[in-house]
Write a protein that holds these residues in place. Structure first.
Motif, mmCIF file in Angstrom:
data_model
loop_
_atom_site.group_PDB
_atom_site.id
_atom_site.type_symbol
_atom_site.label_atom_id
_atom_site.label_comp_id
_atom_site.label_asym_id
_atom_site.label_seq_id
_atom_site.Cartn_x
_atom_site.Cartn_y
_atom_site.Cartn_z
ATOM 1 N N GLU A 206 0.826 -1.205 0.000
ATOM 2 C CA GLU A 206 0.000 0.000 0.000
ATOM 3 C C GLU A 206 0.865 1.262 0.000
ATOM 4 O O GLU A 206 0.566 2.232 -0.706
ATOM 5 N N ALA B 270 2.352 1.652 -3.540
ATOM 6 C CA ALA B 270 1.353 2.128 -4.506
ATOM 7 C C ALA B 270 1.017 3.598 -4.276
ATOM 8 O O ALA B 270 0.841 4.370 -5.231
ATOM 9 N N PHE B 271 0.949 4.002 -3.002
ATOM 10 C CA PHE B 271 0.635 5.402 -2.693
ATOM 11 C C PHE B 271 1.751 6.323 -3.192
ATOM 12 O O PHE B 271 1.484 7.367 -3.804
ATOM 13 N N ARG B 272 3.014 5.951 -2.951
ATOM 14 C CA ARG B 272 4.133 6.777 -3.406
ATOM 15 C C ARG B 272 4.161 6.873 -4.928
ATOM 16 O O ARG B 272 4.406 7.953 -5.482
ATOM 17 N N GLU B 273 3.882 5.772 -5.608
ATOM 18 C CA GLU B 273 3.891 5.800 -7.073
ATOM 19 C C GLU B 273 2.759 6.673 -7.616
ATOM 20 O O GLU B 273 2.947 7.402 -8.600
ATOM 21 N N ARG B 274 1.598 6.640 -6.977
ATOM 22 C CA ARG B 274 0.491 7.508 -7.414
ATOM 23 C C ARG B 274 0.856 8.979 -7.237
ATOM 24 O O ARG B 274 0.540 9.811 -8.098
ATOM 25 N N ILE B 275 1.513 9.311 -6.122
ATOM 26 C CA ILE B 275 1.915 10.698 -5.879
ATOM 27 C C ILE B 275 2.891 11.166 -6.960
ATOM 28 O O ILE B 275 2.765 12.273 -7.510
ATOM 29 N N ARG C 254 3.363 9.973 -10.023
ATOM 30 C CA ARG C 254 2.705 10.083 -11.335
ATOM 31 C C ARG C 254 1.826 11.329 -11.396
ATOM 32 O O ARG C 254 1.731 11.981 -12.450
ATOM 33 N N SER C 255 1.183 11.635 -10.279
ATOM 34 C CA SER C 255 0.361 12.843 -10.249
ATOM 35 C C SER C 255 1.221 14.101 -10.404
ATOM 36 O O SER C 255 0.857 15.034 -11.141
#
Length: 216
Positions: free
Chosen positions: A115, A118-123, A125-126
């Motif tokens: 988790e 995934a959270f770091r990768e979403r940040i 990419r955003s």
């Protein structure tokens, strides 16, 4: 372009290769253990057992070695308790209980690491999308060069490895417990150990007495 692919190959390929090698070795070890367990002598249908009914009759409760194996393989200590080997059964209950607890804990820690990754990768990419970066290779390069993301990937891989190791140990202990109960059931009908007693005789003579308990 060549340097980008080189960075990605150095970052990903060794970890995947090592992980695949470790998983292959664990599968090979588990397969070998299953072959050993499968080789345990079990009478075939229509085939006469070497000692018909004698072992089951002398084992407490009439439990056969095969029944003791199945009981302990599925429920720790059950087969041992059925043949009167309570100390060994208690050992497997404690060992398998501790292994199960640690396995559940490592599973939860792996979920937490996934988790966070995934959270770091979403940040990231955003943030890259906000900068107007849409090229997939450049996005991947920026992700691979992020130190925090790299640390989280290493943490996720380490915790995945821990979970697989504890799972392999749990399977090993399950089969070992069954095999130990199988042997304990076979040995349950043997008499107690020999009793040897030495007594002083007449003069300088030494009398040796050997008592051999026989099954009733």
């Amino acid at each position: 372009m060549a340097s980008i692919h080189a960075i990605r190959a150095r970052h990903v390929d060794p970890r995947r290769t090592c992980g695949a090698t470790r998983r292959s070795s664990r599968l090979a070890a588990a397969g070998a253990l299953l072959l050993v367990v499968a080789a345990l002598p079990v009478p075939l249908a229509g085939q006469e057992a070497p000692v018909p009914d004698s072992v089951a009759a002398l084992v407490p409760g009439g439990i056969s070695p095969r029944g003791a194996f199945l009981r302990s393989a599925f429920v720790p200590g059950w087969g041992h308790a059925a043949v009167g080997s309570f100390d060994r059964g208690a050992f497997y209950v404690a060992a398998q209980g501790a292994t199960a607890f640690t396995l559940v804990r490592s599973w939860k820690r792996l979920t937490d690491a996934e988790e966070r990754l995934a959270f770091r990768e979403r940040i990231l990419r955003s943030d890259l999308a906000a900068e107007g970066i849409t090229d997939l290779e450049e996005i991947q390069m920026r992700l691979d060069n992020d130190e925090i993301l790299a640390d989280l990937r290493g943490l996720e891989e380490a915790r995945r490895q821990q979970r697989e190791d504890w799972l392999a140990l749990g399977i090993f202990l399950m089969l070992l417990s069954g095999a130990d109960a199988y042997v304990s059931a076979h040995l349950a009908h043997f008499p107690a150990p020999l009793e040897i007693d030495a007594r002083a005789g007449e003069g300088e003579r030494m009398d040796l007495f050997v008592r051999i308990p026989l099954p009733s």
